[in-house]
Design a protein around this motif. Structure first.
Motif, short mmCIF file in Angstrom:
data_model
loop_
_atom_site.label_atom_id
_atom_site.label_comp_id
_atom_site.label_asym_id
_atom_site.label_seq_id
_atom_site.Cartn_x
_atom_site.Cartn_y
_atom_site.Cartn_z
N UNK A 1 11.61 -11.72 8.06
CA UNK A 1 11.38 -13.02 7.46
C UNK A 1 12.71 -13.72 7.15
N UNK A 2 13.68 -12.95 6.66
CA UNK A 2 15.00 -13.53 6.37
C UNK A 2 15.64 -14.08 7.65
N UNK A 3 15.53 -13.33 8.74
CA UNK A 3 16.08 -13.78 10.02
C UNK A 3 15.36 -15.04 10.50
N UNK A 4 14.04 -15.05 10.34
CA UNK A 4 13.24 -16.19 10.78
C UNK A 4 13.57 -17.44 9.97
N UNK A 5 13.68 -17.30 8.67
CA UNK A 5 13.99 -18.45 7.82
C UNK A 5 15.40 -18.98 8.08
N UNK A 6 16.32 -18.08 8.37
CA UNK A 6 17.69 -18.52 8.69
C UNK A 6 17.69 -19.39 9.94
N UNK A 7 16.90 -18.98 10.93
CA UNK A 7 16.81 -19.77 12.16
C UNK A 7 16.12 -21.10 11.91
N UNK A 8 15.14 -21.12 11.02
CA UNK A 8 14.39 -22.35 10.74
C UNK A 8 15.22 -23.35 9.96
N UNK A 9 16.18 -22.86 9.19
CA UNK A 9 16.92 -23.73 8.28
C UNK A 9 17.57 -24.92 8.94
N UNK A 10 18.09 -24.74 10.14
CA UNK A 10 18.83 -25.84 10.77
C UNK A 10 17.91 -26.94 11.30
N UNK A 11 16.60 -26.69 11.30
CA UNK A 11 15.65 -27.71 11.76
C UNK A 11 14.97 -28.44 10.60
N UNK B 1 -3.61 3.30 8.63
CA UNK B 1 -3.24 4.51 7.90
C UNK B 1 -4.19 4.76 6.73
N UNK B 2 -4.30 3.78 5.86
CA UNK B 2 -5.23 3.85 4.72
C UNK B 2 -5.75 2.44 4.46
N UNK B 3 -6.88 2.31 3.76
CA UNK B 3 -7.36 0.97 3.40
C UNK B 3 -6.34 0.19 2.56
N UNK B 4 -5.61 0.90 1.71
CA UNK B 4 -4.62 0.22 0.87
C UNK B 4 -3.49 -0.37 1.72
N UNK B 5 -3.04 0.41 2.70
CA UNK B 5 -1.96 -0.09 3.56
C UNK B 5 -2.47 -1.20 4.47
N UNK B 6 -3.74 -1.14 4.86
CA UNK B 6 -4.31 -2.24 5.63
C UNK B 6 -4.30 -3.54 4.82
N UNK B 7 -4.54 -3.43 3.51
CA UNK B 7 -4.49 -4.63 2.67
C UNK B 7 -3.06 -5.17 2.60
N UNK B 8 -2.08 -4.27 2.53
CA UNK B 8 -0.68 -4.70 2.54
C UNK B 8 -0.36 -5.41 3.85
N UNK B 9 -0.83 -4.84 4.94
CA UNK B 9 -0.58 -5.43 6.25
C UNK B 9 -1.24 -6.80 6.38
N UNK B 10 -2.46 -6.91 5.87
CA UNK B 10 -3.15 -8.21 5.92
C UNK B 10 -2.43 -9.25 5.08
N UNK B 11 -1.90 -8.85 3.93
CA UNK B 11 -1.13 -9.79 3.11
C UNK B 11 0.09 -10.28 3.88
N UNK C 1 -0.98 -12.83 6.56
CA UNK C 1 -1.27 -14.15 5.98
C UNK C 1 -0.02 -14.79 5.39
N UNK C 2 0.95 -13.97 5.00
CA UNK C 2 2.23 -14.53 4.57
C UNK C 2 2.96 -15.21 5.72
N UNK C 3 2.92 -14.58 6.91
CA UNK C 3 3.50 -15.20 8.11
C UNK C 3 2.75 -16.48 8.46
N UNK C 4 1.42 -16.45 8.32
CA UNK C 4 0.62 -17.65 8.62
C UNK C 4 0.98 -18.79 7.68
N UNK D 1 -3.12 -20.80 12.32
CA UNK D 1 -1.86 -20.13 11.98
C UNK D 1 -2.03 -18.61 12.00
N UNK D 2 -3.17 -18.11 11.52
CA UNK D 2 -3.43 -16.67 11.59
C UNK D 2 -3.53 -16.22 13.05
#
Length: 238
Positions: free
Chosen positions: A90-100, A152-162, A165-168, A189-190
Protein backbone atom coordinates in the motif's frame (compact mmCIF):
# COMPACT_ATOMS: atom_id res chain seq x y z
CA UNK A 1 22.91 7.41 46.34
CA UNK A 2 23.68 5.92 42.91
CA UNK A 3 26.17 7.68 40.71
CA UNK A 4 24.88 9.26 37.46
CA UNK A 5 26.43 6.40 35.48
CA UNK A 6 24.73 3.77 37.63
CA UNK A 7 21.39 5.53 37.48
CA UNK A 8 21.55 5.80 33.69
CA UNK A 9 22.38 2.14 33.10
CA UNK A 10 20.30 0.29 35.68
CA UNK A 11 16.68 1.48 35.56
CA UNK A 12 14.09 3.80 34.11
CA UNK A 13 11.66 3.90 37.00
CA UNK A 14 8.32 2.27 36.20
CA UNK A 15 9.54 1.47 32.69
CA UNK A 16 12.09 -1.07 34.00
CA UNK A 17 15.76 -1.58 33.24
CA UNK A 18 17.35 -0.29 30.07
CA UNK A 19 19.69 -2.54 28.09
CA UNK A 20 21.52 -1.33 25.04
CA UNK A 21 19.74 2.00 25.37
CA UNK A 22 16.26 0.42 25.15
CA UNK A 23 13.61 0.04 27.83
CA UNK A 24 11.47 -3.14 28.13
CA UNK A 25 8.75 -1.84 25.85
CA UNK A 26 11.26 -0.95 23.14
CA UNK A 27 12.99 -4.33 23.47
CA UNK A 28 9.66 -6.16 23.15
CA UNK A 29 8.84 -4.12 20.03
CA UNK A 30 12.21 -5.09 18.56
CA UNK A 31 11.60 -8.76 19.29
CA UNK A 32 8.12 -8.56 17.75
CA UNK A 33 9.58 -6.94 14.62
CA UNK A 34 12.26 -9.65 14.44
CA UNK A 35 9.59 -12.36 14.65
CA UNK A 36 7.56 -10.72 11.87
CA UNK A 37 10.68 -10.62 9.68
CA UNK A 38 11.39 -14.26 10.50
CA UNK A 39 7.76 -15.14 9.80
CA UNK A 40 8.03 -13.55 6.38
CA UNK A 41 11.12 -15.64 5.66
CA UNK A 42 9.62 -18.91 6.89
CA UNK A 43 6.04 -18.52 5.66
CA UNK A 44 7.24 -17.00 2.40
CA UNK A 45 9.80 -19.74 1.74
CA UNK A 46 8.57 -22.98 3.33
CA UNK A 47 4.88 -22.13 3.63
CA UNK A 48 2.58 -21.75 6.61
CA UNK A 49 1.68 -25.45 6.85
CA UNK A 50 5.32 -26.51 7.23
CA UNK A 51 6.29 -23.71 9.61
CA UNK A 52 6.68 -24.27 13.35
CA UNK A 53 7.08 -21.85 16.22
CA UNK A 54 10.56 -23.27 16.75
CA UNK A 55 11.64 -22.73 13.14
CA UNK A 56 10.41 -19.14 13.30
CA UNK A 57 12.19 -18.48 16.60
CA UNK A 58 15.38 -20.07 15.28
CA UNK A 59 15.21 -17.77 12.26
CA UNK A 60 14.69 -14.76 14.54
CA UNK A 61 17.41 -15.83 16.97
CA UNK A 62 14.96 -15.81 19.89
CA UNK A 63 13.69 -18.38 22.35
CA UNK A 64 10.10 -19.59 22.11
CA UNK A 65 9.06 -17.77 25.29
CA UNK A 66 9.59 -14.52 23.42
CA UNK A 67 7.28 -15.72 20.64
CA UNK A 68 4.39 -16.04 23.06
CA UNK A 69 5.20 -12.63 24.50
CA UNK A 70 3.84 -11.11 21.26
CA UNK A 71 1.76 -13.79 19.50
CA UNK A 72 -0.75 -16.36 20.67
CA UNK A 73 0.07 -18.89 17.92
CA UNK A 74 1.35 -19.24 14.33
CA UNK A 75 -1.92 -17.95 12.89
CA UNK A 76 -1.59 -14.77 14.95
CA UNK A 77 1.89 -14.23 13.52
CA UNK A 78 0.64 -14.97 10.00
CA UNK A 79 -1.86 -12.13 10.35
CA UNK A 80 0.92 -9.78 11.46
CA UNK A 81 3.13 -10.83 8.54
CA UNK A 82 0.24 -10.44 6.10
CA UNK A 83 -0.62 -7.00 7.48
CA UNK A 84 3.02 -5.99 7.12
CA UNK A 85 3.04 -7.15 3.49
CA UNK A 86 -0.18 -5.27 2.76
CA UNK A 87 1.22 -2.12 4.39
CA UNK A 88 4.37 -2.41 2.29
CA UNK A 89 2.41 -2.78 -0.95
CA UNK A 90 0.00 0.00 0.00
CA UNK A 91 2.86 2.38 0.82
CA UNK A 92 4.45 1.69 -2.58
CA UNK A 93 1.10 2.16 -4.32
CA UNK A 94 0.33 5.45 -2.57
CA UNK A 95 3.81 6.77 -3.34
CA UNK A 96 3.21 6.12 -7.03
CA UNK A 97 -0.25 7.73 -6.85
CA UNK A 98 1.03 10.87 -5.18
CA UNK A 99 2.42 12.50 -8.29
CA UNK A 100 -0.98 12.29 -10.02
CA UNK A 101 -2.84 14.07 -7.23
CA UNK A 102 -3.15 17.82 -6.86
CA UNK A 103 -0.63 19.12 -4.34
CA UNK A 104 -2.06 22.65 -4.31
CA UNK A 105 1.42 24.02 -3.82
CA UNK A 106 1.84 21.80 -0.75
CA UNK A 107 4.07 18.77 -0.41
CA UNK A 108 1.12 16.66 0.72
CA UNK A 109 -1.00 15.31 -2.17
CA UNK A 110 -4.68 16.23 -2.05
CA UNK A 111 -6.89 13.28 -2.95
CA UNK A 112 -10.18 15.10 -2.35
CA UNK A 113 -10.87 15.42 -6.08
CA UNK A 114 -9.32 12.15 -7.15
CA UNK A 115 -7.05 11.76 -10.16
CA UNK A 116 -7.95 13.90 -13.16
CA UNK A 117 -9.65 11.99 -15.96
CA UNK A 118 -7.01 12.85 -18.54
CA UNK A 119 -4.33 11.27 -16.31
CA UNK A 120 -6.14 8.03 -15.55
CA UNK A 121 -4.36 5.84 -18.11
CA UNK A 122 -0.89 7.05 -17.16
CA UNK A 123 -1.74 6.95 -13.45
CA UNK A 124 -3.20 3.45 -13.64
CA UNK A 125 -0.02 2.15 -15.24
CA UNK A 126 2.29 3.78 -12.70
CA UNK A 127 0.17 2.81 -9.68
CA UNK A 128 -0.41 -0.77 -10.81
CA UNK A 129 3.28 -1.10 -11.68
CA UNK A 130 4.12 -0.11 -8.11
CA UNK A 131 1.71 -2.68 -6.70
CA UNK A 132 2.84 -5.47 -9.01
CA UNK A 133 6.50 -4.72 -8.28
CA UNK A 134 5.88 -4.82 -4.52
CA UNK A 135 4.91 -8.48 -4.98
CA UNK A 136 7.06 -9.51 -7.93
CA UNK A 137 10.28 -8.14 -6.45
CA UNK A 138 9.98 -10.31 -3.34
CA UNK A 139 8.68 -13.85 -3.80
CA UNK A 140 8.16 -14.15 -0.04
CA UNK A 141 5.66 -11.28 0.03
CA UNK A 142 3.94 -12.63 -3.06
CA UNK A 143 3.55 -16.07 -1.49
CA UNK A 144 2.20 -14.72 1.79
CA UNK A 145 -0.24 -12.28 0.20
CA UNK A 146 -1.45 -14.45 -2.67
CA UNK A 147 -1.29 -18.02 -1.36
CA UNK A 148 -0.49 -18.63 2.29
CA UNK A 149 -3.31 -16.59 3.88
CA UNK A 150 -6.08 -18.12 1.77
CA UNK A 151 -8.45 -20.44 3.63
CA UNK A 152 -6.34 -20.86 6.77
CA UNK A 153 -9.00 -19.99 9.35
CA UNK A 154 -12.29 -18.05 9.31
CA UNK A 155 -10.59 -15.31 11.33
CA UNK A 156 -7.79 -14.91 8.78
CA UNK A 157 -10.35 -14.93 5.97
CA UNK A 158 -12.00 -11.94 7.65
CA UNK A 159 -8.61 -10.19 7.80
CA UNK A 160 -8.09 -10.94 4.12
CA UNK A 161 -11.55 -9.64 3.22
CA UNK A 162 -10.88 -6.42 5.13
CA UNK A 163 -7.69 -5.98 3.11
CA UNK A 164 -9.54 -6.58 -0.18
CA UNK A 165 -12.13 -3.97 0.69
CA UNK A 166 -9.39 -1.63 1.86
CA UNK A 167 -7.82 -1.85 -1.62
CA UNK A 168 -11.27 -1.27 -3.15
CA UNK A 169 -11.72 1.86 -1.03
CA UNK A 170 -8.32 3.10 -2.21
CA UNK A 171 -9.40 2.63 -5.85
CA UNK A 172 -12.56 4.65 -5.21
CA UNK A 173 -10.62 7.37 -3.44
CA UNK A 174 -8.14 7.72 -6.29
CA UNK A 175 -10.89 7.63 -8.93
CA UNK A 176 -13.53 9.74 -7.19
CA UNK A 177 -11.91 11.65 -4.37
CA UNK A 178 -14.53 12.64 -1.79
CA UNK A 179 -17.52 12.05 -4.05
CA UNK A 180 -19.82 9.37 -2.63
CA UNK A 181 -19.72 6.03 -4.42
CA UNK A 182 -22.78 4.07 -5.52
CA UNK A 183 -23.27 0.36 -4.82
CA UNK A 184 -22.33 -0.42 -8.45
CA UNK A 185 -19.14 1.58 -8.12
CA UNK A 186 -18.21 -0.25 -4.92
CA UNK A 187 -18.85 -3.58 -6.60
CA UNK A 188 -16.72 -2.50 -9.55
CA UNK A 189 -13.82 -1.56 -7.27
CA UNK A 190 -13.97 -4.93 -5.48
CA UNK A 191 -14.08 -6.65 -8.87
CA UNK A 192 -10.94 -4.81 -9.97
CA UNK A 193 -9.11 -5.93 -6.84
CA UNK A 194 -10.20 -9.49 -7.53
CA UNK A 195 -9.07 -9.35 -11.14
CA UNK A 196 -5.60 -8.04 -10.32
CA UNK A 197 -5.23 -10.49 -7.44
CA UNK A 198 -6.17 -13.53 -9.53
CA UNK A 199 -3.86 -12.52 -12.35
CA UNK A 200 -1.03 -12.23 -9.85
CA UNK A 201 -1.97 -15.58 -8.26
CA UNK A 202 -1.78 -17.21 -11.70
CA UNK A 203 1.58 -15.56 -12.33
CA UNK A 204 3.01 -16.65 -8.99
CA UNK A 205 1.72 -20.24 -9.02
CA UNK A 206 2.78 -20.75 -12.65
CA UNK A 207 6.27 -19.71 -11.63
CA UNK A 208 6.43 -22.46 -9.01
CA UNK A 209 5.70 -25.16 -11.58
CA UNK A 210 2.67 -26.40 -9.62
CA UNK A 211 0.20 -25.84 -12.46
CA UNK A 212 -0.15 -26.43 -16.20
CA UNK A 213 -1.15 -22.80 -16.68
CA UNK A 214 1.65 -20.98 -18.54
CA UNK A 215 3.35 -18.07 -16.81
CA UNK A 216 2.53 -14.89 -18.69
CA UNK A 217 4.99 -11.98 -18.74
CA UNK A 218 4.38 -9.41 -16.03
CA UNK A 219 4.30 -6.66 -18.66
CA UNK A 220 1.34 -8.37 -20.36
CA UNK A 221 -0.43 -8.75 -17.03
CA UNK A 222 0.17 -5.07 -16.33
CA UNK A 223 -1.22 -4.10 -19.74
CA UNK A 224 -4.42 -6.05 -19.12
CA UNK A 225 -4.83 -4.57 -15.64
CA UNK A 226 -4.41 -1.04 -16.98
CA UNK A 227 -7.04 -1.65 -19.66
CA UNK A 228 -9.44 -3.02 -17.04
CA UNK A 229 -8.95 -0.03 -14.76
CA UNK A 230 -9.30 2.54 -17.54
CA UNK A 231 -12.46 0.88 -18.88
CA UNK A 232 -13.95 0.61 -15.39
CA UNK A 233 -13.13 4.26 -14.71
CA UNK A 234 -14.74 5.46 -17.92
CA UNK A 235 -17.86 3.32 -17.62
CA UNK A 236 -18.44 2.92 -13.89
CA UNK A 237 -16.18 4.85 -11.56
CA UNK A 238 -16.10 8.32 -13.07
Amino acid sequence: MPTPATAGSSATGAGGRRYGGADPTERQARRRSALISAGLDVFGTDGYAKASVKSICDQAGLTQRYFYESFSDRADLLVAVYDDCVDYARTSTLAAAGRFLDTGGDATPDASEGIAGELISEAARAILQAFVSALADDARRARVMLVEVVGVTPEIERVRMRAIHGWAELILMLARGNRPASARQRLASVGLVGAVTQLMVDWYVAGTGETDVPREPLEDILDVCVELFVAAHDRLLN
